[in-house]
Design a protein around this motif. Structure first.
Motif, mmCIF file in Angstrom:
data_model
loop_
_atom_site.group_PDB
_atom_site.id
_atom_site.type_symbol
_atom_site.label_atom_id
_atom_site.label_comp_id
_atom_site.label_asym_id
_atom_site.label_seq_id
_atom_site.Cartn_x
_atom_site.Cartn_y
_atom_site.Cartn_z
ATOM 1 N N PRO A 44 -0.855 -1.260 -7.871
ATOM 2 C CA PRO A 44 -0.466 -2.477 -8.190
ATOM 3 C C PRO A 44 0.311 -3.155 -7.151
ATOM 4 O O PRO A 44 0.305 -4.577 -7.009
ATOM 5 C CB PRO A 44 0.069 -2.512 -9.672
ATOM 6 N N GLY A 45 1.528 -2.584 -6.772
ATOM 7 C CA GLY A 45 2.449 -3.258 -5.653
ATOM 8 C C GLY A 45 1.759 -3.115 -4.434
ATOM 9 O O GLY A 45 2.098 -4.358 -3.889
ATOM 10 N N ALA A 46 0.964 -2.288 -3.966
ATOM 11 C CA ALA A 46 0.279 -2.633 -2.671
ATOM 12 C C ALA A 46 -0.582 -3.733 -2.763
ATOM 13 O O ALA A 46 -0.582 -4.397 -1.708
ATOM 14 C CB ALA A 46 -0.455 -1.203 -2.356
ATOM 15 N N GLY A 99 11.269 -1.138 -1.392
ATOM 16 C CA GLY A 99 10.145 -0.780 -0.906
ATOM 17 C C GLY A 99 9.472 0.263 -1.839
ATOM 18 O O GLY A 99 9.843 0.579 -2.834
ATOM 19 N N SER A 100 7.991 0.526 -1.535
ATOM 20 C CA SER A 100 7.373 1.298 -2.450
ATOM 21 C C SER A 100 7.493 2.932 -2.285
ATOM 22 O O SER A 100 7.480 3.036 -1.108
ATOM 23 C CB SER A 100 5.767 0.987 -2.347
ATOM 24 N N TYR A 101 7.731 3.547 -3.335
ATOM 25 C CA TYR A 101 7.776 4.951 -3.233
ATOM 26 C C TYR A 101 6.495 5.579 -3.586
ATOM 27 O O TYR A 101 6.312 7.074 -4.068
ATOM 28 C CB TYR A 101 8.772 5.770 -3.929
ATOM 29 N N GLY A 102 5.228 4.751 -3.843
ATOM 30 C CA GLY A 102 4.055 5.352 -4.307
ATOM 31 C C GLY A 102 3.316 6.217 -2.930
ATOM 32 O O GLY A 102 3.977 6.313 -1.908
ATOM 33 N N THR A 154 3.515 -0.935 4.327
ATOM 34 C CA THR A 154 3.263 -1.175 2.889
ATOM 35 C C THR A 154 4.254 -0.645 2.000
ATOM 36 O O THR A 154 4.491 -0.480 0.823
ATOM 37 C CB THR A 154 2.018 -0.723 2.397
ATOM 38 N N HIS A 155 4.815 0.738 2.453
ATOM 39 C CA HIS A 155 5.702 1.901 1.809
ATOM 40 C C HIS A 155 7.261 2.042 2.280
ATOM 41 O O HIS A 155 7.135 3.074 3.186
ATOM 42 C CB HIS A 155 4.974 3.046 1.631
ATOM 43 N N ALA A 156 7.965 0.861 2.298
ATOM 44 C CA ALA A 156 9.358 1.054 3.079
ATOM 45 C C ALA A 156 10.213 2.084 2.280
ATOM 46 O O ALA A 156 11.295 2.466 3.197
ATOM 47 C CB ALA A 156 9.828 -0.062 2.923
ATOM 48 N N GLY A 192 -4.031 13.056 -13.596
ATOM 49 C CA GLY A 192 -3.231 12.237 -13.105
ATOM 50 C C GLY A 192 -3.895 11.372 -12.054
ATOM 51 O O GLY A 192 -5.113 10.875 -12.034
ATOM 52 N N ASP A 193 -3.054 11.599 -10.877
ATOM 53 C CA ASP A 193 -3.922 10.783 -9.689
ATOM 54 C C ASP A 193 -4.777 11.475 -8.603
ATOM 55 O O ASP A 193 -4.562 11.973 -7.619
ATOM 56 C CB ASP A 193 -2.737 10.317 -8.790
ATOM 57 N N THR A 194 -5.827 11.940 -9.278
ATOM 58 C CA THR A 194 -6.926 12.909 -8.832
ATOM 59 C C THR A 194 -7.451 12.477 -7.597
ATOM 60 O O THR A 194 -8.017 13.518 -6.820
ATOM 61 C CB THR A 194 -7.711 13.161 -10.109
ATOM 62 N N ASP A 195 -7.849 11.154 -7.586
ATOM 63 C CA ASP A 195 -8.401 10.647 -6.271
ATOM 64 C C ASP A 195 -7.709 10.955 -4.918
ATOM 65 O O ASP A 195 -8.062 11.340 -3.940
ATOM 66 C CB ASP A 195 -8.951 9.157 -6.107
ATOM 67 N N THR A 196 -6.136 10.725 -5.444
ATOM 68 C CA THR A 196 -5.248 10.959 -4.199
ATOM 69 C C THR A 196 -4.831 12.192 -3.881
ATOM 70 O O THR A 196 -4.685 12.734 -2.698
ATOM 71 C CB THR A 196 -4.113 9.883 -4.224
HETATM 72 N N1 F2R Z 1 -3.634 2.650 -8.424
HETATM 73 C C1 F2R Z 1 -4.512 3.227 -8.522
HETATM 74 N N2 F2R Z 1 -5.102 3.895 -9.620
HETATM 75 C C2 F2R Z 1 -4.848 3.050 -11.023
HETATM 76 C C3 F2R Z 1 -4.706 3.889 -11.986
HETATM 77 C C4 F2R Z 1 -3.502 4.873 -11.650
HETATM 78 C C5 F2R Z 1 -3.114 5.711 -12.859
HETATM 79 N N3 F2R Z 1 -2.567 4.551 -13.909
HETATM 80 C C6 F2R Z 1 -2.196 6.767 -12.654
HETATM 81 O O1 F2R Z 1 -1.382 7.078 -13.673
HETATM 82 O O2 F2R Z 1 -2.513 7.581 -11.727
HETATM 83 N N4 F2R Z 1 -4.728 4.044 -7.438
HETATM 84 C C7 F2R Z 1 -4.209 3.867 -5.986
HETATM 85 O O3 F2R Z 1 -2.937 3.758 -6.200
HETATM 86 C C8 F2R Z 1 -2.022 4.920 -5.536
HETATM 87 C C9 F2R Z 1 -1.451 4.285 -4.379
HETATM 88 O O4 F2R Z 1 -0.353 3.599 -4.814
HETATM 89 P P1 F2R Z 1 0.396 2.994 -3.693
HETATM 90 O O5 F2R Z 1 -0.279 2.380 -2.711
HETATM 91 O O6 F2R Z 1 1.575 3.719 -3.564
HETATM 92 O O7 F2R Z 1 0.796 1.896 -4.624
HETATM 93 P P2 F2R Z 1 2.090 1.330 -5.215
HETATM 94 O O8 F2R Z 1 1.710 -0.110 -6.031
HETATM 95 O O9 F2R Z 1 2.831 0.622 -3.903
HETATM 96 O O10 F2R Z 1 2.939 2.308 -5.823
HETATM 97 C C10 F2R Z 1 2.158 2.912 -6.944
HETATM 98 C C11 F2R Z 1 3.241 2.496 -8.209
HETATM 99 O O11 F2R Z 1 4.289 3.230 -8.065
HETATM 100 C C12 F2R Z 1 5.379 2.486 -8.790
HETATM 101 N N5 F2R Z 1 6.400 2.197 -7.660
HETATM 102 C C13 F2R Z 1 6.463 2.519 -6.533
HETATM 103 N N6 F2R Z 1 7.780 2.186 -5.854
HETATM 104 C C14 F2R Z 1 8.398 1.908 -6.848
HETATM 105 C C15 F2R Z 1 9.862 1.385 -6.730
HETATM 106 N N7 F2R Z 1 10.451 1.245 -5.701
HETATM 107 N N8 F2R Z 1 10.349 1.184 -7.944
HETATM 108 C C16 F2R Z 1 9.686 1.099 -9.072
HETATM 109 N N9 F2R Z 1 8.304 1.584 -9.116
HETATM 110 C C17 F2R Z 1 7.672 1.918 -8.001
HETATM 111 C C18 F2R Z 1 4.797 1.559 -9.392
HETATM 112 O O12 F2R Z 1 4.692 1.569 -10.482
HETATM 113 C C19 F2R Z 1 3.689 1.037 -8.330
HETATM 114 O O13 F2R Z 1 2.504 0.393 -9.049
HETATM 115 C C20 F2R Z 1 -3.348 5.968 -5.304
HETATM 116 O O14 F2R Z 1 -3.325 6.694 -6.299
HETATM 117 C C21 F2R Z 1 -4.365 5.178 -5.321
HETATM 118 O O15 F2R Z 1 -5.456 5.953 -5.352
#
Ligand code: F2R
Ligand code: MG
Ligand code: MG
Length: 305
Positions: A88-90, A114-117, A149-151, A254-258
């Motif tokens: 969602p953040g990305a 930044g994102s820690y995803g 995208t992930h600072a 969980g995050d099985t695709d990744t």
């Molecule tokens: N989004 C998905 N799949 C949707 C369902 C996932 C499911 N609910 C689950 O539990 O696994 N898959 C894709 O997203 C992942 C890659 O994510 P990316 O690009 O890192 O995204 P984002 O949005 O930047 O970060 C993911 C979530 O992490 C939390 N987050 C990150 N940084 C944060 C911060 N600084 N503070 C608070 N929360 C932070 C947020 O919830 C983000 O949405 C891969 O799995 C790809 O396949």
């Protein structure tokens, strides 16, 4: 020395791990959605954002001859489709870049740090391929590409970990050595604690049940709760069939695709395309495009500057 087959194994292993892991990702809602959109009209298995962003990284490196963050940010934004299942953040960051915002502002617009995803880590194997002959330049390149995208420092740390493990897998280093060398990139306790646990298991030849691996090392969307898990699985199954590794990944949940994408890339870099299941490769979306890209990375790797 690394071979073309290993490059192909890394790219196809990433995409296959992504496509095979995607139907098991997340909870009931995500799984139901993927049942509806997870197959192409031709009946092939679709891959997700993990593979799309990896393709973007590879194509930008080949077009520009080095990391060009502005070019790559534009490619990420152009490639974005909701149906690839971006985080969602990305998704919000990419829409802002598409609307004209500088990536250096957009990357901290959703989360101030930044994102820690794990979205930076899942595309990092492409850098290990391109910089296979320039390992001195790899870590800086990974950081530049991740920051778009992930600072967040933990987003970057995960990418460094996965890129280093991919590079050492290309060299077919010993699995425990790979884990420890990749772990040397880690600073934050969330990573170092998991590396210690995984190294203890690997050194003792212990493979706990998927549920315990997920509980101890993580199976979530944060880089610190998925990167070490993927490395541990890839390295534990280094001498076993790809299908067995992927079955273990899907049972982690969980995050099985990744998890599948990162483990598949590290496993494939070691074992090559020859080790991948042919029948499943035939059903992989755009497999020939991915093969062509991997061969271009192989030819282009010496020119990395
Ligand atoms: N989004 C998905 N799949 C949707 C369902 C996932 C499911 N609910 C689950 O539990 O696994 N898959 C894709 O997203 C992942 C890659 O994510 P990316 O690009 O890192 O995204 P984002 O949005 O930047 O970060 C993911 C979530 O992490 C939390 N987050 C990150 N940084 C944060 C911060 N600084 N503070 C608070 N929360 C932070 C947020 O919830 C983000 O949405 C891969 O799995 C790809 O396949
Ligand atoms: Mg995905
Ligand atoms: Mg995912």
């Amino acid at each position: 020395m690394e071979s073309e087959d290993q490059f192909e194994g890394c790219v196809l292993g990433l995409a296959l791990g992504d496509a095979l892991g995607a139907p098991f990702e997340g909870g009931a809602v995500e799984r139901l959605l993927w049942r509806l959109i997870g197959t192409t009209r031709a009946g092939e298995m679709r891959w997700t954002d993990d593979t799309q962003m990896s393709v973007d990284v590879a194509e930008s490196l080949l077009a520009r001859g080095a990391v060009d963050a502005d070019d790559l940010a534009r490619r990420f934004a152009r490639s974005y489709r909701w149906s690839r299942g971006y985080g969602p953040g990305a998704a919000r960051v990419l829409k802002k870049i598409a609307a004209g915002q500088d990536w250096q502002l957009a990357n901290r617009s959703v989360y101030p740090e930044g994102s820690y995803g794990n979205g930076g880590a899942m595309r990092a194997p492409m850098l290990a391929l391109f910089y296979a002959r320039r390992p001195d330049a790899l870590l800086e390149a990974v950081e530049q590409v991740t920051l778009i995208t992930h600072a967040h420092p933990r987003g970057v740390e995960g990418a460094l970990l996965v890129a280093t493990a991919t590079l050492l897998s290309l060299r077919q280093a010993d699995p425990l050595e790979i884990l420890l060398a990749a772990g040397a990139c880690s600073r934050h306790v969330e990573f170092t604690r998991s590396i210690d646990i995984a190294a203890t298991w690997l050194a003792a030849g212990v493979l706990p049940k998927p549920r315990q691996v997920a509980a101890e090392l993580g199976n979530g969307i944060a880089a610190a709760r998925s990167c070490v898990t993927a490395l541990f699985v890839a390295l534990s199954f280094a001498d076993r069939p790809f299908d067995e590794m992927l079955d273990f990944v899907t049972r982690c949940g969980g995050d099985t695709d990744t998890l599948g994408a990162m483990a598949g890339a590290v496993w494939g870099a070691r074992r090559g395309k020859a080790g991948l299941p042919l029948e499943k490769l035939r059903r992989l979306e755009q497999a020939s495009r991915l093969s062509t890209l991997s061969r271009a990375l192989y030819s282009g790797r010496c020119a990395a500057a």
